[in-house]
Scaffold this motif. Structure first.
Motif, short mmCIF file in Angstrom:
data_model
loop_
_atom_site.label_atom_id
_atom_site.label_comp_id
_atom_site.label_asym_id
_atom_site.label_seq_id
_atom_site.Cartn_x
_atom_site.Cartn_y
_atom_site.Cartn_z
N ASP A 62 0.85 -1.18 0.00
CA ASP A 62 0.00 0.00 0.00
C ASP A 62 0.89 1.24 0.00
OD1 ASP A 62 -1.69 2.16 0.69
OD2 ASP A 62 -3.00 0.86 1.86
N ALA A 63 0.81 2.05 -1.04
CA ALA A 63 1.67 3.23 -1.17
C ALA A 63 1.41 4.24 -0.06
CB ALA A 63 1.46 3.89 -2.53
N LYS A 64 0.20 4.27 0.47
CA LYS A 64 -0.14 5.23 1.53
C LYS A 64 0.20 4.71 2.92
CE LYS A 64 -3.71 7.40 -1.22
NZ LYS A 64 -5.12 7.62 -1.42
N GLN A 65 0.37 3.38 3.03
CA GLN A 65 0.70 2.77 4.32
C GLN A 65 1.82 1.74 4.11
OE1 GLN A 65 -2.61 1.24 6.57
NE2 GLN A 65 -3.99 2.78 5.76
N PRO A 66 3.07 2.20 3.94
CA PRO A 66 4.17 1.25 3.75
C PRO A 66 4.19 0.19 4.84
CG PRO A 66 4.92 3.49 3.39
CD PRO A 66 3.51 3.59 3.94
N GLY A 67 4.44 -1.04 4.42
CA GLY A 67 4.41 -2.17 5.34
C GLY A 67 3.08 -2.90 5.35
N ARG A 68 2.05 -2.27 4.80
CA ARG A 68 0.73 -2.91 4.69
C ARG A 68 0.64 -3.51 3.29
NH1 ARG A 68 -4.32 -1.23 2.68
NH2 ARG A 68 -6.00 -2.48 3.52
N TRP A 69 0.33 -4.79 3.21
CA TRP A 69 0.29 -5.49 1.93
C TRP A 69 -1.14 -5.81 1.53
CZ3 TRP A 69 4.32 -6.31 -1.34
CH2 TRP A 69 5.55 -5.89 -0.86
N ILE A 70 -1.43 -5.62 0.26
CA ILE A 70 -2.75 -5.90 -0.30
C ILE A 70 -2.61 -7.11 -1.21
CG2 ILE A 70 -4.60 -5.00 -1.78
CD1 ILE A 70 -3.42 -2.14 -0.99
N GLN A 71 -3.40 -8.13 -0.94
CA GLN A 71 -3.36 -9.33 -1.77
C GLN A 71 -4.18 -9.10 -3.04
OE1 GLN A 71 -1.21 -11.86 -1.09
NE2 GLN A 71 -0.67 -10.34 0.45
N VAL A 72 -3.59 -9.43 -4.17
CA VAL A 72 -4.24 -9.25 -5.47
C VAL A 72 -4.97 -10.55 -5.82
CG1 VAL A 72 -3.80 -8.83 -7.92
CG2 VAL A 72 -2.42 -7.66 -6.20
N PRO A 73 -6.22 -10.49 -6.27
CA PRO A 73 -6.91 -11.72 -6.67
C PRO A 73 -6.09 -12.47 -7.73
CG PRO A 73 -8.45 -9.88 -6.61
CD PRO A 73 -7.07 -9.30 -6.41
N GLY A 74 -6.07 -13.78 -7.63
CA GLY A 74 -5.24 -14.61 -8.51
C GLY A 74 -5.59 -14.53 -9.98
N ASP A 75 -6.79 -14.06 -10.31
CA ASP A 75 -7.17 -13.97 -11.72
C ASP A 75 -7.02 -12.55 -12.28
OD1 ASP A 75 -9.22 -12.87 -10.25
OD2 ASP A 75 -10.82 -13.91 -11.33
N ALA A 76 -6.49 -11.63 -11.47
CA ALA A 76 -6.35 -10.23 -11.91
C ALA A 76 -5.09 -10.05 -12.76
CB ALA A 76 -6.30 -9.31 -10.70
N THR A 77 -5.18 -9.20 -13.76
CA THR A 77 -4.03 -8.74 -14.52
C THR A 77 -3.74 -7.33 -14.05
OG1 THR A 77 -4.60 -10.11 -16.42
CG2 THR A 77 -3.18 -8.19 -16.84
N ILE A 78 -2.49 -7.06 -13.69
CA ILE A 78 -2.19 -5.74 -13.14
C ILE A 78 -1.01 -5.09 -13.87
CG2 ILE A 78 -3.11 -6.33 -10.88
CD1 ILE A 78 -0.25 -6.40 -9.84
N ILE A 79 -0.98 -3.77 -13.81
CA ILE A 79 0.11 -2.97 -14.37
C ILE A 79 0.78 -2.25 -13.21
CG2 ILE A 79 0.73 -1.09 -15.92
CD1 ILE A 79 -1.80 -1.77 -17.53
N LEU A 80 2.10 -2.40 -13.12
CA LEU A 80 2.87 -1.81 -12.04
C LEU A 80 3.90 -0.84 -12.59
CD1 LEU A 80 3.69 -5.11 -10.10
CD2 LEU A 80 1.83 -3.52 -9.64
N ALA A 81 4.02 0.34 -12.01
CA ALA A 81 5.05 1.30 -12.40
C ALA A 81 6.39 0.86 -11.82
CB ALA A 81 4.69 2.69 -11.88
N GLY A 82 7.47 1.16 -12.55
CA GLY A 82 8.82 0.81 -12.11
C GLY A 82 9.67 2.05 -11.85
#
Length: 184
Positions: A62-82
């Motif tokens: 979670d960008a607003k709460q570092p250390g907090r992790w959000i699980q992504v549904p296994g069937d989701a396709t996601i785009i991540l910035a690098g």
């Protein structure tokens, strides 16, 4: 990504610096006592697209709460910035920290498309962006190109893939190396 950034990121993306990887999180090759399929990290390029096989395990921080992790549904396709997006946008867009937790006895596959600027592009904020954070002098003066950045970031993965023995760029220290290079 250009739309999110509010400026044209297409410049510097002309030669097709694109890589495709199939990630096989096989329970047969994983350390038996670890649920870590791929530790927390950020990708080096402009963005990555992750196509999952339906098996859960991908998490994003979670960008607003570092250390907090959000699980992504296994069937989701996601785009991540690098990291390249962070630099090119002057820090307006942040890289997405992510990782994979494996489930013992369950195989997980994902296909990842990595997109990055041309290798000869100087990594510095593009004109038209207001700096959202102070960058190092090396970044501000274009003292790093994409090829160098990719090589340094790649050392993080080569030993995991069996292509190279670990050296001074151990995976645990890699994010710290990049942080010191990028930020003032």
């Amino acid at each position: 990504m250009s739309e999110l950034a509010g400026a044209n990121l297409n410049q510097g993306h002309t030669t097709g610096n694109i890589n495709y990887r199939l990630c096989d999180y096989s329970p047969d090759t994983a350390a038996p006592d670890s649920d870590n399929g791929c530790g927390a990290h950020t990708d080096y390029g402009t963005f990555s697209i992750i196509f999952q096989d339906g098996t859960p395990g991908l998490g994003i921080e979670d960008a607003k709460q570092p250390g907090r992790w959000i699980q992504v549904p296994g069937d989701a396709t996601i785009i991540l910035a690098g990291w390249c997006t962070v630099i090119l946008t002057g820090g307006c867009i942040q890289a997405t920290r992510h990782g994979v937790r494996r489930t013992p006895g369950v195989r997980r596959l994902s296909a990842v498309l990595f997109v990055a600027p041309d290798l000869d592009i100087e990594l510095k904020p593009l004109e038209g962006f207001c700096l959202n954070r102070a960058f190092s002098d090396k970044i501000m003066t274009g003292g790093v190109d994409v090829k160098w950045f990719k090589d340094v970031m790649g050392k993080k993965w080569r030993h995991r893939e069996g292509n190279e023995e670990p050296d001074k760029y151990e995976a645990a220290a890699q994010d710290e190396i990049i942080e010191k290079l990028v930020w003032d």
